[in-house]
Design a protein around this motif. Sequence first.
Motif, PDB file in Angstrom:
ATOM      1  N   ASN A  15       0.819  -1.216   0.000  1.00  0.00           N
ATOM      2  CA  ASN A  15       0.000   0.000   0.000  1.00  0.00           C
ATOM      3  C   ASN A  15       0.847   1.258   0.000  1.00  0.00           C
ATOM      4  N   VAL A  16       2.009   1.182   0.683  1.00  0.00           N
ATOM      5  CA  VAL A  16       2.915   2.341   0.672  1.00  0.00           C
ATOM      6  C   VAL A  16       3.418   2.579  -0.753  1.00  0.00           C
ATOM      7  N   LEU A  17       3.834   1.480  -1.420  1.00  0.00           N
ATOM      8  CA  LEU A  17       4.328   1.622  -2.790  1.00  0.00           C
ATOM      9  C   LEU A  17       3.236   2.146  -3.710  1.00  0.00           C
ATOM     10  N   LEU A  18       2.012   1.669  -3.482  1.00  0.00           N
ATOM     11  CA  LEU A  18       0.860   2.106  -4.278  1.00  0.00           C
ATOM     12  C   LEU A  18       0.692   3.625  -4.196  1.00  0.00           C
ATOM     13  N   THR A  19       0.776   4.132  -2.948  1.00  0.00           N
ATOM     14  CA  THR A  19       0.613   5.566  -2.723  1.00  0.00           C
ATOM     15  C   THR A  19       1.745   6.353  -3.374  1.00  0.00           C
ATOM     16  N   GLN A  20       2.980   5.878  -3.139  1.00  0.00           N
ATOM     17  CA  GLN A  20       4.141   6.599  -3.657  1.00  0.00           C
ATOM     18  C   GLN A  20       4.155   6.589  -5.182  1.00  0.00           C
ATOM     19  N   HIS A  21       3.872   5.419  -5.768  1.00  0.00           N
ATOM     20  CA  HIS A  21       3.908   5.295  -7.231  1.00  0.00           C
ATOM     21  C   HIS A  21       2.963   6.312  -7.868  1.00  0.00           C
ATOM     22  N   ALA A  22       1.716   6.346  -7.388  1.00  0.00           N
ATOM     23  CA  ALA A  22       0.724   7.227  -8.004  1.00  0.00           C
ATOM     24  C   ALA A  22       1.100   8.685  -7.820  1.00  0.00           C
ATOM     25  N   THR A  23       1.411   9.069  -6.575  1.00  0.00           N
ATOM     26  CA  THR A  23       1.660  10.479  -6.295  1.00  0.00           C
ATOM     27  C   THR A  23       2.895  10.981  -7.021  1.00  0.00           C
ATOM     28  N   LEU A  24       3.983  10.193  -6.943  1.00  0.00           N
ATOM     29  CA  LEU A  24       5.218  10.664  -7.573  1.00  0.00           C
ATOM     30  C   LEU A  24       5.073  10.705  -9.088  1.00  0.00           C
ATOM     31  N   MET A  25       4.407   9.700  -9.668  1.00  0.00           N
ATOM     32  CA  MET A  25       4.239   9.707 -11.119  1.00  0.00           C
ATOM     33  C   MET A  25       3.441  10.927 -11.565  1.00  0.00           C
ATOM     34  N   ILE A  26       2.383  11.253 -10.829  1.00  0.00           N
ATOM     35  CA  ILE A  26       1.533  12.362 -11.266  1.00  0.00           C
ATOM     36  C   ILE A  26       2.212  13.698 -11.016  1.00  0.00           C
TER      37      ILE A  26
END
Lengths: 571, 147
Positions: free
Chosen positions: A116-127
């Motif tokens: 879930n941490v990776l999920l959050t980081q992936h989306a936020t950083l990519m956007i």
Amino acid sequence: MSDYVNFMITVAVILSAVSIAMFGLYYMLASRRNAISKTAHQNGYDDVKQYRRDTASSRRSIISWDIFLDDDARSIGLRYLITSILFFFIAGTFGLTMRLSLTYSTPSLLTPDAYNVLLTQHATLMIYMWAVGSAIGLGYFLLPSHLKLWRDTRGTYASTAYWLWLFGAGLFLLSRASFRWYLYPPLSLQLTPNGGGLYAWLGVLGMIFIFMGIMVASVNILQIILFDRDKTMKMGEMSLFSWSIFFTVLMIIVSAPPVMVGLGMLFYDYFNPVFFTAANGQVLLFAILFWWWGHPIVYIAVIPFFGLIYELIAKFTDAKVFSYRSGVFGLGLLTALSMSVFGHHLLNSGLGYDWVLLFETTSFAVVIPSAITVFNWIATLWKANKIRMTTPMLFVINAIIDFIIGGITGVMQVNQGLNQLVHGTYWVTGHFHFIFMGVTTGITFAAFYTIFPTISGGRTYNVILARAHFYLTAIGSLIMSFAWSVGGFIGMPRAVAGYFPWFQPYQDASILGGVIIGIGQLVFLYNMAVSWLHSPSTSEDNVLDIPANVGPGKPKSIDKSVPDVPSESVL
Amino acid sequence: MNKQRLEMYFMIAVLVILVGSAVANYGTISKISESISHDPSGTNVTDGTVIHVIGHQWAWTFVYSNNTSTVNAFTVTVNEKVTLLVNSTDVIHDLYIPQMDVQSYAVPGQTNEIQFTPTQTGSFFFECVEYCGEYHYEMRGYMTVVN
């Protein structure tokens, strides 16, 4: 509690290290400014800024440590571009790790919490770091020549905005938050490892800084477009890329304030929960504030690249855009409509029949500007005498195909009957990865390859490796997004660390796609490293500096000296 | 092909696609049931089965009208209208029964109502599709439709 203390000590140490690094940077900057002012006086200038402006055209726009010190628009642009590529690799690694952890239907390689941490980081950083960062970067980098700026004096603000944005991303990375990029309140207010994350508040703080950075940068770019462009250049004669950046920053300025206010209220809720708790207020209020911004952001992440597609097509077909006016109109209408569709992210939250119908209709209307834009590209390609299939052009054609697929799988969701079937499933993930991988990522790479001789000081990249990078990225993302779309259509939920075993084939196929994309990016890194070791062998001229799509009636001015032109691949 | 003609063709193509999709959409608009936020005090639905669905971290609880309840599983009767009153006690969840085309957010402090009529017997899966914390993926189970 000691865990908490340990973490805060870690944060403090890292922040101190960053502060020391920042001081070092400040020292370098100050001594460099001293040196510049000395040179300016030796050359008979009293005003250092005047000297910088007069010599701006002779300075090279090349990747070096200087771009972090210089405050001219091009250096700021390169800064954003390099940082966004760095974050693309960080967030991409997170994404690939998530993909690989889904090999088994029950979480075994990663704990659900880590997932879930990776999920959050992936989306936020990519956007915020990749899509928005590269859009702002290419804007700063290309606008000075597209608009023939008569002054370049807003660098201090631009630089401040950059550091705020980067600082916010640093805080967000440290926060290890697990509330996804939506930050829906009852969850993001749970400061527990299995809720929003123990340090979720740090993530909210990071978001506030990111937003401050983006906002200042947007206002800055808007000022550049409105006040700093050449006096003889009318708005109606700007290049389509300048128009796309104009609409992008307009969208950011109009849609970010609600969520910035919402983030402030959310942060206040950590010590005095009054706004977004079920007992005291409305939990869905934050969702509405968020999606007011959350929908425009996905257009912000593509519109600059629509503008670049127009420019790149013109470069590689030697033809002007089919219709300049409908190009501007399409982008403008997309901007206007983007404000009215946010409710389609909440269609199943109990809005009721009337609101659902409204948001269905407005979301459907978004097809019109998108179709105008796509048909404009296709018509330009159609009317062109020849198409040079260079690596950037391959990315452009792939972007158009991906945008059509992603657009259709997106607009299908506005039918409420279908929306209830696919909302919250991998269908949605597939839909936006088609567009983000094809348009945002692909066009940034296309632009990067096109300006590579400029930013590397006259070096050329290896064409075969660049082709390999393109094919691996395009085929990998096609496999990945298609597998998601098919799986999502039969009910495979997204954002889960585990899944029903019968979804295994779709997960396996998307893992295959993800791994192919990952290999493609390694090829890119290798290509860049090898190319940098070669000595400069070509002109440093930036072919994108010459705007191809200026206003109607203007003569076309197209530079034909583009590197990477294999003569055999002319359509 | 000249420019005007090409432009005309692409306008016609867009219009045909848009009108076609609008017609296709029109048929479904009035047929689907969707979630509507509801007064939490009760429901005015009197016919069929009424089930209170409570989402919490990380399971679904189904409370029937006779006050019995089940966790992550529920049973309904075929060809009988089912009304779900979906609510949450902590964070936002989302009840999703793909084979019934049913989806409704479970929002704390708000009751959403959604209706459907199963026409086949069998076992159908449901899931939570709004991310709700560490064990979000475990909020899933089976709905059984019996005669």
